[in-house]
Scaffold this motif. Structure first.
Motif, short mmCIF file in Angstrom:
data_model
loop_
_atom_site.label_atom_id
_atom_site.label_comp_id
_atom_site.label_asym_id
_atom_site.label_seq_id
_atom_site.Cartn_x
_atom_site.Cartn_y
_atom_site.Cartn_z
N VAL A 387 -32.03 3.35 62.36
CA VAL A 387 -32.85 4.47 61.91
C VAL A 387 -32.82 4.42 60.38
CG1 VAL A 387 -33.24 6.96 61.97
CG2 VAL A 387 -32.21 5.80 63.95
N VAL A 388 -34.01 4.25 59.81
CA VAL A 388 -34.11 4.02 58.37
C VAL A 388 -34.81 5.19 57.70
CG1 VAL A 388 -34.83 2.37 56.59
CG2 VAL A 388 -34.38 1.56 58.92
N ASN A 389 -34.26 5.61 56.58
CA ASN A 389 -34.84 6.68 55.81
C ASN A 389 -36.03 6.11 55.04
OD1 ASN A 389 -35.06 9.21 54.79
ND2 ASN A 389 -33.13 9.19 53.65
N GLY A 390 -37.25 6.42 55.47
CA GLY A 390 -38.42 5.90 54.76
C GLY A 390 -39.31 5.07 55.65
N ASP A 391 -40.45 4.69 55.09
CA ASP A 391 -41.47 3.96 55.85
C ASP A 391 -41.31 2.45 55.64
OD1 ASP A 391 -43.71 2.86 56.98
OD2 ASP A 391 -45.13 4.31 56.11
N VAL A 392 -40.64 1.80 56.57
CA VAL A 392 -40.36 0.36 56.45
C VAL A 392 -41.66 -0.45 56.54
CG1 VAL A 392 -39.17 -1.60 57.53
CG2 VAL A 392 -38.03 0.61 57.36
N ALA A 393 -42.65 0.06 57.29
CA ALA A 393 -43.92 -0.66 57.41
C ALA A 393 -44.63 -0.75 56.06
CB ALA A 393 -44.82 0.04 58.42
#
Ligand SMILES: [Zn+2]
Length: 432
Positions: A387-393
């Motif tokens: 679960v990553v804080n931010g838009d990885v795409a």
């Protein structure tokens, strides 16, 4: 490795499932007993039981755990080839490896496939991780490597009378190649790592255009390894080395730098996955001078970089399987900086973010032979999740900073990331 019991619900984020499919906005991931029960839009999610554990993705990204497809747990601030072997005694290298394994997990790498290691450390590291004695990625082990006499890994001059058995079996002819594989069988490895070719990093004459094993030696390795259900891979830069490896029946290709059309055809025919480990070339060009690399070596890395990038684009376009990772643990690419490989593939090689993420997750699982249970967020698979804080795409480089990881789960168990409980040393009640 223990899996979680009960239900965990991860919500309030977009979902990237690792298959290359576009992100699903406002998604939910439901984990039941350590496995994925549902991955998709929140609207279609099954009702969670009242005692479900909930993880808030805070509007960020829910994605599969990363897979390092070519890790060297025993590398530690290597600045020259000799550092790979006799810099430290095995006791100290083992401790370093345990620290590296924990670091990899904390960086979001829930699985890793070894690209070779000193002694037999990764086999035992794998056991310790599987028994939850130490934290780390699920491992595929390789143990010691195999190289032809006088080749890339045979660097100690004879007058020093230093054996190379700690890191590599030096072989002369198919008979010795068979002997080396049989030793590895007893060690308990899964992958036999060989050196069909040299490398730009070679301080002597074994550059990236040199062959370091004969076809007969490579074929003997494959026949013996396959008989014992082991898989074979090799460090392949020169075209002829790639061709020899594919014709000999290799199960994966490391680097695959100068891939011509015939090699590509051979690769696709048997669906042989490739792990380019290419970022190392750019970082060596950019940072090598500060670590004393000669101009000749840096020029070799530049040539490797360009050839390798072209090969990667060809393989991806043709639908070949690619895993990402590679050779972290040098002075200028230390452990813990693995995810710069992903940014490099987007910014330099020209892969899309979704293709890059697919290679870094499902591609790695394919190389490990575990795509049926790892590498993507699909129903029934093990819940190895980030679960990553931010838009990885939008910004893949978010993965480079551990501070952006909210949660790292293995089999549904929250192991690392900001939301993870402070870790305690667990003394296993039974050491088998
Ligand atoms: Zn390597």
């Amino acid at each position: 490795m223990k899996t979680a019991t009960g239900t965990t619900l991860i919500s309030n984020g977009q979902l990237i499932d690792g298959t290359g499919a576009p992100p699903v906005p406002k998604a939910v991931l439901v984990i039941k007993d350590g496995h994925i029960q549902y991955a998709g839009p929140a609207a279609g999610a099954p009702a969670a039981p009242p005692d479900a554990q909930c993880i808030d993705a805070r509007g960020g990204t829910i994605m599969p755990g990363l897979i390092e497809a070519h890790i060297h747990l025993t590398y530690f601030n290597v600045t020259e080839l000799q550092d790979l072997d006799i810099k430290f005694p095995v006791e100290y290298v083992t401790l370093q490896s345990a620290v590296n394994a924990r670091l990899a997990l904390e960086c979001g790498y829930t699985s890793a496939r070894s690209g070779g290691c000193l002694h037999n450390i990764d086999v035992w590291m794998k056991k310790a991780i599987e028994e939850d004695m130490i934290p780390g990625p699920r491992l595929s082990a390789s143990g010691r490597e195999i190289c032809g006499a006088g080749g890339l890994m045979d660097w100690n001059p004879d007058y020093r009378r230093i054996g190379m058995e700690g890191i590599v079996f030096i072989v002369n002819g198919p008979e010795q190649a068979r002997t080396a594989v049989r030793k590895l069988v007893k060690d308990g490895i899964e992958w036999v790592k060989t050196y069909p070719t040299g490398d730009a990093a070679s301080p002597n004459i074994n550059d990236h255009h040199t062959l370091c094993m004969t076809f007969e030696e490579m074929h003997a390795v494959v026949a013996t390894a396959h008989n014992h259900n082991l898989k074979v891979t090799g460090h392949c830069r020169a075209t002829e080395g790639i061709r020899n490896a594919l014709k000999a029946g290799y199960d994966a290709i490391e680097h695959g730098t100068f891939m011509d059309d015939e090699c590509l055809e051979l690769l696709l025919k048997r669906n042989v996955p490739m792990c380019p480990g290419l970022g190392f070339e750019l970082f060596s060009v950019q940072r090598g001078k500060d670590f004393g690399l000669s101009q000749r070596v840096i020029d070799g890395h530049q040539e490797t970089l360009e050839g390798g990038a072209e090969s990667c684009r060809k393989v991806l376009k043709a639908g070949g399987a690619i895993g990402l990772g590679g050779d972290y643990g040098f002075g200028w690419t230390p452990h813990g900086t693995y995810a710069q490989e992903l940014t490099f593939f987007v910014n330099y090689v020209g892969f899309s973010v979704l293709d890059t993420l697919k290679c870094a997750t499902l591609g790695g699982a394919k190389i490990m032979g575990r795509a049926h249970e790892l590498g993507s967020l699909e129903k029934g698979k093990l819940a190895d999740v980030l679960v990553v804080n931010g838009d990885v795409a939008k910004n893949i480089s978010l993965l480079e900073d551990r501070a952006n990881l909210l949660a790292v789960l293995q089999g549904g168990v929250l192991k690392a990331g900001k939301l993870a409980p402070r870790t305690e040393v667990i003394i296993p009640s039974l050491i088998r």
